[in-house]
Design a protein around this motif. Sequence first.
Motif, PDB file in Angstrom:
ATOM      1  N   PRO A 144       0.180  13.412  -0.084  1.00 19.43           N
ATOM      2  CA  PRO A 144       0.940  12.965   1.088  1.00 19.43           C
ATOM      3  C   PRO A 144       0.263  11.767   1.749  1.00 19.43           C
ATOM      4  CG  PRO A 144      -0.164  15.067   1.515  1.00 19.43           C
ATOM      5  CD  PRO A 144      -0.423  14.738   0.086  1.00 19.43           C
ATOM      6  N   CYS A 145       1.081  10.824   2.217  1.00 18.28           N
ATOM      7  CA  CYS A 145       0.544   9.634   2.891  1.00 18.28           C
ATOM      8  C   CYS A 145       0.905   9.718   4.375  1.00 18.28           C
ATOM      9  CB  CYS A 145       1.161   8.391   2.266  1.00 18.28           C
ATOM     10  SG  CYS A 145       0.653   6.848   3.032  1.00 18.28           S
ATOM     11  N   LEU A 146       0.140   9.043   5.215  1.00 14.94           N
ATOM     12  CA  LEU A 146       0.413   9.042   6.661  1.00 14.94           C
ATOM     13  C   LEU A 146       1.811   8.511   6.990  1.00 14.94           C
ATOM     14  CD1 LEU A 146      -2.977   7.769   8.136  1.00 14.94           C
ATOM     15  CD2 LEU A 146      -2.033  10.086   8.268  1.00 14.94           C
ATOM     16  N   CYS A 147       2.392   7.702   6.100  1.00 17.78           N
ATOM     17  CA  CYS A 147       3.714   7.129   6.348  1.00 17.78           C
ATOM     18  C   CYS A 147       4.827   8.145   6.131  1.00 17.78           C
ATOM     19  CB  CYS A 147       3.945   5.908   5.470  1.00 17.78           C
ATOM     20  SG  CYS A 147       4.261   6.318   3.749  1.00 17.78           S
ATOM     21  N   GLY A 148       4.490   9.299   5.538  1.00 15.23           N
ATOM     22  CA  GLY A 148       5.506  10.314   5.309  1.00 15.23           C
ATOM     23  C   GLY A 148       5.951  10.406   3.853  1.00 15.23           C
ATOM     24  N   ASN A 149       5.604   9.398   3.070  1.00 11.28           N
ATOM     25  CA  ASN A 149       5.965   9.373   1.655  1.00 11.28           C
ATOM     26  C   ASN A 149       4.919  10.154   0.838  1.00 11.28           C
ATOM     27  OD1 ASN A 149       7.202   8.660  -0.739  1.00 11.28           O
ATOM     28  ND2 ASN A 149       6.915   6.451  -0.470  1.00 11.28           N
ATOM     29  N   LEU A 150       5.204  10.371  -0.404  1.00  9.74           N
ATOM     30  CA  LEU A 150       4.244  11.029  -1.295  1.00  9.74           C
ATOM     31  C   LEU A 150       3.745  10.034  -2.328  1.00  9.74           C
ATOM     32  CD1 LEU A 150       6.027  14.432  -2.124  1.00  9.74           C
ATOM     33  CD2 LEU A 150       4.153  14.057  -0.517  1.00  9.74           C
ATOM     34  N   GLY A 151       2.453  10.146  -2.648  1.00  5.55           N
ATOM     35  CA  GLY A 151       1.906   9.378  -3.761  1.00  5.55           C
ATOM     36  C   GLY A 151       1.712   7.902  -3.511  1.00  5.55           C
ATOM     37  N   CYS A 152       1.615   7.480  -2.237  1.00  3.43           N
ATOM     38  CA  CYS A 152       1.398   6.045  -1.950  1.00  3.43           C
ATOM     39  C   CYS A 152       0.032   5.589  -2.470  1.00  3.43           C
ATOM     40  CB  CYS A 152       1.419   5.782  -0.452  1.00  3.43           C
ATOM     41  SG  CYS A 152       3.031   5.966   0.282  1.00  3.43           S
ATOM     42  N   LEU A 153      -0.043   4.334  -2.878  1.00  3.02           N
ATOM     43  CA  LEU A 153      -1.321   3.752  -3.310  1.00  3.02           C
ATOM     44  C   LEU A 153      -2.416   3.995  -2.267  1.00  3.02           C
ATOM     45  CD1 LEU A 153      -3.071   1.904  -5.113  1.00  3.02           C
ATOM     46  CD2 LEU A 153      -2.092  -0.045  -3.872  1.00  3.02           C
ATOM     47  N   GLY A 203       0.822  -1.220   0.000  1.00  2.00           N
ATOM     48  CA  GLY A 203       0.000   0.000   0.000  1.00  2.00           C
ATOM     49  C   GLY A 203       0.846   1.256   0.000  1.00  2.00           C
ATOM     50  N   HIS A 204       2.129   1.096   0.349  1.00  2.00           N
ATOM     51  CA  HIS A 204       3.014   2.267   0.395  1.00  2.00           C
ATOM     52  C   HIS A 204       3.964   2.283  -0.800  1.00  2.00           C
ATOM     53  CE1 HIS A 204       1.223   3.512   4.087  1.00  2.00           C
ATOM     54  NE2 HIS A 204       1.202   2.227   4.394  1.00  2.00           N
ATOM     55  N   MET A 205       3.512   1.629  -1.869  1.00  2.73           N
ATOM     56  CA  MET A 205       4.206   1.754  -3.145  1.00  2.73           C
ATOM     57  C   MET A 205       3.790   3.104  -3.716  1.00  2.73           C
ATOM     58  SD  MET A 205       3.039  -0.245  -6.529  1.00  2.73           S
ATOM     59  CE  MET A 205       2.935  -1.684  -5.558  1.00  2.73           C
TER      60      MET A 205
HETATM   61 ZN   LIG Z   1       2.509   5.588   2.533  1.00  4.92          ZN
END
Ligand SMILES: [Zn+2]
Length: 318
Positions: A172-181, A162-164
């Motif tokens: 922005p994703c809750l994990c800190g990355n951008l554009g996560c699925l 999901g964090h691909m």
């Molecule tokens: Zn993520």
Amino acid sequence: MSITLGIDIGGTNVKGVLLHSSGQRLARRRWKTDSFGAGKVIPVNLAEAIVEFLSKQKLSPGNLLGVGIASAGLIAEGVVKTSPNLPHWENVKLAQGLSKHLGKRVLLENDVNALAFGEWKLGAGRGATNMVCLALGTGVGGGLILDGRLYKGSQGLGAELGHMSIDLAGRPCLCGNLGCLEAYAGASAIRNSAEQAIERGAEGALALAKFLGKNPPEPEFLHAAAKNGSRLTIRLFEEAGRALGVAVSNLVNGLNPDVFVLAGGVARAGRFILEPALAEARSRIMNPKEQKLKIRLRSLGDDGACLGAALLAREPRA
Ligand SMILES: [Zn+2]
């Protein structure tokens, strides 16, 4: 001894299933997650609940081959390290604590890994050598069966599909990355998109707001709105579906699986999300004529992770 117990720990409920080696579900039970307290007492309370559940079936821990636990969150070496959905479960030594109280081997696994294992052995992925599972819940989880084994990665941190990232400078994703699925195809993401569309008065927003009434824009109500002809909702599902399709094509191009299993509440939106996902994936998959890929919805219902945990308890060195 051919019975194992599978337990699935979620943010609201803890579920238990007694599974016979024939695949038959002998009994099931559900508890409130809060009823197990916090921290060190959790394994003690859970062990007591398990003993009581078994005694109602005229069984005791001694009758079990093993116990498998599926839990949300970061799991390592039998410990629930952290989990956004389980705030009281930080650093709980669940496998060790339960094993001590029950006198049985206890295996702890990430819930989507367990779900993938369950669907592979008993459900939509039966017979596959390579299988990818995406669980489209509040967030998006992943599970991989590669070369006929559950794949966990070198430190057990793998399969966070999901964090691909599917967009270099995306949401922005809750994990800190951008554009996560997850920021496109998870239930929270779809709900946010619907709320924002209603707020800015997008085309079809009034009709959707009227249809929803007091119901929140959760996937189940949005699915009903889409079936009722809400164009805005159909567009929102299309957007989520296309993001999912990009991720599917990345996974297919990278792993060449036999079966792709879609699970979780969002997958219930059925064709509204699957059709755009498939169209997008097809346009991006390499060597489409050689691919023998099948994309299926989960077939074990809400019991997938629980059954997977019960099956993992049977594995010699899972
Ligand atoms: Zn993520």
